[in-house]
Design a protein around this motif. Structure first.
Motif, mmCIF file in Angstrom:
data_model
loop_
_atom_site.group_PDB
_atom_site.id
_atom_site.type_symbol
_atom_site.label_atom_id
_atom_site.label_comp_id
_atom_site.label_asym_id
_atom_site.label_seq_id
_atom_site.Cartn_x
_atom_site.Cartn_y
_atom_site.Cartn_z
ATOM 1 N N GLN A 239 -20.514 3.204 41.758
ATOM 2 C CA GLN A 239 -20.473 4.048 42.027
ATOM 3 C C GLN A 239 -21.315 6.034 42.033
ATOM 4 O OE1 GLN A 239 -16.100 4.326 41.842
ATOM 5 N NE2 GLN A 239 -16.612 3.424 44.167
ATOM 6 N N GLY A 240 -21.434 6.280 43.274
ATOM 7 C CA GLY A 240 -21.810 7.569 42.422
ATOM 8 C C GLY A 240 -23.740 8.276 42.342
ATOM 9 N N GLY A 241 -24.357 8.909 42.235
ATOM 10 C CA GLY A 241 -25.274 8.842 41.379
ATOM 11 C C GLY A 241 -26.158 8.469 42.258
ATOM 12 N N GLY A 242 -26.577 9.786 43.621
ATOM 13 C CA GLY A 242 -27.215 10.381 44.169
ATOM 14 C C GLY A 242 -28.002 11.600 43.613
ATOM 15 N N TRP A 243 -28.683 11.498 44.192
ATOM 16 C CA TRP A 243 -29.782 12.777 43.622
ATOM 17 C C TRP A 243 -30.535 13.732 44.416
ATOM 18 C CZ3 TRP A 243 -34.871 11.819 43.950
ATOM 19 C CH2 TRP A 243 -35.065 9.826 43.214
ATOM 20 N N ALA A 256 -24.473 5.445 44.567
ATOM 21 C CA ALA A 256 -24.100 3.947 44.858
ATOM 22 C C ALA A 256 -22.813 3.645 45.269
ATOM 23 C CB ALA A 256 -24.314 3.203 43.328
ATOM 24 N N ASP A 257 -22.478 2.703 45.605
ATOM 25 C CA ASP A 257 -20.938 1.659 46.315
ATOM 26 C C ASP A 257 -21.591 0.251 46.309
ATOM 27 O OD1 ASP A 257 -18.939 2.106 47.303
ATOM 28 O OD2 ASP A 257 -19.341 2.154 49.617
ATOM 29 N N SER A 258 -21.175 -0.321 44.918
ATOM 30 C CA SER A 258 -21.112 -1.388 44.998
ATOM 31 C C SER A 258 -20.248 -1.899 43.932
ATOM 32 C CB SER A 258 -22.888 -2.075 44.590
ATOM 33 O OG SER A 258 -23.052 -2.042 43.243
ATOM 34 N N TYR A 259 -19.887 -3.688 43.982
ATOM 35 C CA TYR A 259 -18.824 -3.967 43.107
ATOM 36 C C TYR A 259 -19.763 -5.427 42.375
ATOM 37 C CZ TYR A 259 -16.256 -6.531 46.267
ATOM 38 O OH TYR A 259 -15.259 -7.128 47.568
ATOM 39 N N VAL A 283 -21.530 -10.606 45.310
ATOM 40 C CA VAL A 283 -21.980 -8.939 45.078
ATOM 41 C C VAL A 283 -21.862 -8.206 45.864
ATOM 42 C CG1 VAL A 283 -23.636 -7.453 44.523
ATOM 43 C CG2 VAL A 283 -23.437 -9.897 42.856
ATOM 44 N N GLN A 284 -20.865 -6.760 46.331
ATOM 45 C CA GLN A 284 -20.852 -6.255 47.484
ATOM 46 C C GLN A 284 -21.620 -4.925 47.403
ATOM 47 O OE1 GLN A 284 -19.582 -7.360 51.093
ATOM 48 N NE2 GLN A 284 -20.883 -5.585 51.088
ATOM 49 N N ASP A 285 -23.140 -4.531 48.414
ATOM 50 C CA ASP A 285 -23.764 -3.741 48.172
ATOM 51 C C ASP A 285 -24.021 -3.197 49.256
ATOM 52 O OD1 ASP A 285 -25.087 -1.712 46.922
ATOM 53 O OD2 ASP A 285 -26.775 -3.186 46.921
ATOM 54 N N ASN A 286 -22.460 -2.024 49.279
ATOM 55 C CA ASN A 286 -23.744 -0.797 50.431
ATOM 56 C C ASN A 286 -23.801 0.229 49.590
ATOM 57 O OD1 ASN A 286 -21.738 -2.492 51.633
ATOM 58 N ND2 ASN A 286 -19.928 -1.695 51.175
ATOM 59 N N SER A 287 -24.634 -0.043 49.097
ATOM 60 C CA SER A 287 -25.144 1.540 47.861
ATOM 61 C C SER A 287 -26.435 2.414 49.262
ATOM 62 C CB SER A 287 -26.013 1.121 46.988
ATOM 63 O OG SER A 287 -25.097 0.723 45.971
ATOM 64 N N GLN A 288 -26.604 3.161 48.745
ATOM 65 C CA GLN A 288 -27.586 4.424 49.729
ATOM 66 C C GLN A 288 -28.837 4.453 48.739
ATOM 67 O OE1 GLN A 288 -25.937 8.028 50.119
ATOM 68 N NE2 GLN A 288 -24.698 7.996 51.216
ATOM 69 N N SER A 333 -29.614 3.220 53.548
ATOM 70 C CA SER A 333 -28.380 2.434 52.753
ATOM 71 C C SER A 333 -28.881 1.311 53.018
ATOM 72 C CB SER A 333 -27.255 3.069 53.128
ATOM 73 O OG SER A 333 -26.852 2.884 54.499
ATOM 74 N N GLU A 334 -28.372 -0.025 51.755
ATOM 75 C CA GLU A 334 -27.934 -1.582 52.086
ATOM 76 C C GLU A 334 -26.716 -1.668 52.497
ATOM 77 O OE1 GLU A 334 -29.777 -3.142 51.378
ATOM 78 O OE2 GLU A 334 -31.382 -2.189 49.673
#
Length: 774
Positions: A239-243, A256-259, A283-288, A333-334
């Motif tokens: 999660q997180g980490g967007g810059w 990030a937003d995945s598990y 895997v579920q990935d909804n990350s930007q 995003s994904e």
């Protein structure tokens, strides 16, 4: 505590998950031991050279349940692999954790001559090894460098996204492959081995928190269910980490937003001659995603944004959001979901071992990118992908690793299906001013048969040879291009088939107990395919042909001062026919588009090397170096730079063709990466490891013959870490920094409709990680 007592304690804690290498097999890593200390590895002295392995050792290791502990310590890992004639880079799980390698792209910071680049900042990746690779923007072709997880090849590399957790080790193998297992390829392969179930109970967890609210959490549990039946369950959350921020409105981007989950179930017979291992993952990935920065305007007069290192512009018009069925205000995003399973079955007949690997992988993707890098709707793109692949491999090979004769024969089958739909928003591009979609399907099927044999002669000389035959058949049954509010164009289907031989022949000599030299010639084969993005005319769907390469390689491996100094190196020369590259096609009254094509004749050459040095008691240094050069010997194609320049003067698209004979292939000439570490005991039970790491990557062209903005600038990155760990290896605590100097750099680049863009790399991250395992 004496060293022998410490080793015995570690063995009692880890049980069967710790298998230390015999002279003829690779050390099995501390399976699932979160943060297991490198210094706890031990290997017996190598009494004689190991025979050339023909059966993948990851399969051999699955049946290992014995524990061999000696008091002899080694500070240089993978001792047995020093007797194998290859240029592979072998990486332990601990080394990956230490260097912060948690995604596929991070591997380029720990292996020589390796480049892994995101497609437009997304989860899709392109691979280059020794300069061999190409930018497959639609990801519907066999990659030049194949990715494996637990002996399962991923026909579509995106399907392997999110699986890099709970690892045992990773091997990066350059050069043609396919005569011992899996699938033929020209560039090489990256093999991931995940941690297996254990017959005693183990569990562990780790938490990593860093700048920009980045969080990475992992956990696993492993143990017996019944006699002969073991399981392992592991998971990861990111999660997180967007810059990135948008200077127009301060919007935040990149979190990030995945598990991901992985489960394994292993059964073995009482005599350990039969093993069945069933694995599954989700895997579920909804990350930007990271958004591009425009560096040059190709068409139009609108000014490009002036952006800082951590800034980007993007847009999503409500009309486009409604068209694709996603919420208004959607950020780049994904929206991806991947799952799969694989079944490994091994049986040792005594004289030979039979292995079967059956696997199915599938994925659903929804991916939004703003490729023009501005707040205008000039090249906003959304694509959906539905893909799956079924693979089956059977191989029969030697079961006695000490025999002079080693052999393996096998067959491989793959069936894959893919459907894609690209949506484009060109509303603010005056020459078009519409939204459109391109849709296509792809069907693929291939079979191959392979065999490999090696024989150890007197005086420690080993001869080896392999042969592969592969048939590949693929088709694009139909492609449509629809302009919303305008016309729809249907293109007729295309198909392509290829049948080729590949092979290998070589010799190795164990000159001394600690020095191996080898020479081999390998022919690699990679099937052709299709460029299927933004198709405007039927000719764009013409398939590109197969790629073949004849590789000559000379290498050596040496531990001239055992446990103190290791020197490994290899030099290579590649002779290509039909090398697959991204060239350019000009569509009249439309503009230049990228198209995968074949170079009739090209070549490349270079070397890679690794130095591991333990000069004094507390100091450990690793340095990788990769250098390569290459050029096209015969390649007639549209000169993109000259064509763009002519358009800028006349306002009319006219193709300027050039023969790029003698032009550099554009790959980074020099790559360097390494680390240094000071290992200091603080007490009898606690130690501190501290040191820097570094990487350098040379300039890379983003268009054939590219100069100026057509090339990514070179960059140098520095990192550092400090780790506390007990001698028991049960836990560790680390603080670390990546891009310590906060350098501005770019990881990849490309062309949108109206602009050329770069994908920026991340700024400085400072974080902490704590882990516990039993």
């Amino acid at each position: 505590m004496t060293l022998r007592k410490a080793l015995l304690l570690s063995a009692s804690l880890l049980g069967p998950s710790l298998a230390l290498a015999a002279p003829t097999e690779k050390a099995k890593p501390l399976a699932g031991k979160t943060g297991a200390p490198h210094r706890a590895n031990a290997h017996p002295a190598v009494a004689k050279p190991a025979p050339h392995k023909t059966v993948p050792q990851s399969v051999q290791a699955r049946n290992t349940e014995t524990i061999a502990v000696t008091a002899r310590r080694t500070d240089l890992a993978f001792v047995a692999a020093q007797h194998l004639p290859d240029a592979d880079t072998r990486l332990s799980a601990e080394r990956l954790i230490q260097r912060g390698v948690v995604t596929l792209r991070g591997l380029e910071r720990v292996a020589p001559n390796l480049t892994i680049q995101s497609v437009n900042g997304t989860a899709s990746n392109n691979f280059y090894l020794r300069g061999v690779g190409f930018n497959d923007f639609t990801q519907n072709n066999i990659p030049t460098v194949m990715t494996y997880f637990d002996d399962v090849p991923f026909a579509f590399s995106t399907l392997s996204s999110g699986l890099m957790f709970d690892l045992a080790d990773v091997t990066v193998a350059p050069g043609p492959v396919g005569t011992t297992h899996g699938q033929s390829d020209t560039g090489g392969e990256i093999r991931f081995r995940t941690a297996d179930p254990t017959s005693t109970w183990h569990y562990g967890a780790s938490q990593d928190i860093a700048s920009y609210a980045r969080s990475r959490s992992e956990a696993y549990i492993s143990g017996p269910i019944a006699k002969g039946l073991d399981f392992r369950l592991a998971g990861q959350i990111r999660q997180g980490g967007g810059w990135q921020t948008d200077p127009q409105n301060g919007a935040h981007l990149g979190d990030a937003d995945s598990y991901a989950l992985r489960g394994k179930l292993r059964w073995h017979s009482d005599d350990n001659r039969t093993t069945i291992l069933l694995s599954g993952h989700f895997v579920q990935d909804n990350s930007q995603v990271v958004t591009s920065q425009a560096v040059h305007r190709l068409i139009g007069s609108a000014a490009l944004p002036h952006l800082g290192q951590q800034q980007a512009e993007w847009s999503m018009r409500p009309q486009f959001a409604n068209l694709i069925g996603r919420p208004e205000g959607l950020k780049p995003s994904e929206h991806n979901q991947f799952w799969g399973w694989d079944l490994h079955m091994d049986h040792d007949f005594g004289v030979a071992k039979l292995t079967s690997v059956t696997a199915f992988e599938t994925g659903r993707q929804g991916e939004y990118t703003d490729q023009d890098g501005t707040s205008r709707a000039e090249a906003d793109t959304y694509r959906t992908i539905s893909a799956n692949a079924f693979t089956q491999e059977l191989r029969l090979g030697s079961s006695n690793p000490d025999s002079r004769l080693q052999w393996v024969v096998g067959a491989f089958y793959q069936r894959s299906r893919m459907k894609q739909r690209f949506f484009f928003d060109y509303t603010d591009y005056a020459a078009r001013g519409y939204m459109m979609a391109t849709s296509f399907s792809m069907n693929q099927e291939s079979t191959s048969e392979f065999g490999h044999v090696s024989y150890r002669l007197p005086h420690n000389v080993t001869l080896f040879a392999g042969l592969l035959h592969e048939i590949d058949d693929r088709s694009l049954p139909g492609l449509t291009s629809e302009i919303f509010g305008g016309k729809t164009t249907a293109f007729h289907g295309e198909s392509t088939a290829a049948a080729q031989f590949a092979g290998q022949v070589g010799v190795s000599w164990q000159a001394t107990k600690t020095t191996l030299v080898y020479y081999k010639m390998s022919k690699g084969f990679k099937p052709g395919g299709f460029s299927a993005n933004n198709t405007q005319i039927q000719a764009q769907l013409d398939p590109f042909g197969p790629e073949t390469v004849l590789t000559y390689e000379f290498g050596f491996k040496s531990d001239p001062i055992p446990n103190v100094l290791r020197l490994n190196g290899a030099a290579f020369y590649n002779d290509f026919h039909g090398q697959q590259v991204v060239g350019t096609v000009l569509i009249p009254n439309y503009g230049p588009l990228s198209e995968i094509t074949n170079v009739p004749k090209s070549e490349s050459w270079g070397f890679e090397g690794t130095v591991e040095f333990h000069p004094i008691r507390h100091v450990f240094v690793t340095q990788n170096i990769g250098w390569q050069r290459g050029n096209y010997q015969d390649f007639l194609n549209v000169n993109r730079a000259a064509t763009n320049a002519a358009y800028a003067k006349t306002g009319v698209w006219r193709a300027v063709n050039s023969n790029f004979a003698g032009v550099d292939n554009g790959q980074p000439k020099l790559t360097l990466n390494g680390q240094a570490e000071w290992r200091q005991p603080l007490t009898s039970a606690l130690g501190l490891d501290v040191g820097p790491d570094w990487s350098y990557r040379g300039s890379q062209a983003i268009a054939v013959g590219g100069t100026g903005f057509y090339r990514l600038p070179p960059y140098f990155l520095l990192g550092a870490h400090a780790t506390l760990r007990p001698s028991s290896g049960k836990w560790e605590a680390t603080i670390y920094a990546s891009n310590l100097l906060n350098r501005s750099f770019f990881e990849s680049g490309g062309m949108a409709t109206t602009t050329y863009f770069y994908i920026p790399g991340p700024p400085r991250f400072i974080g902490g990680r704590i882990s516990y395992g039993f």
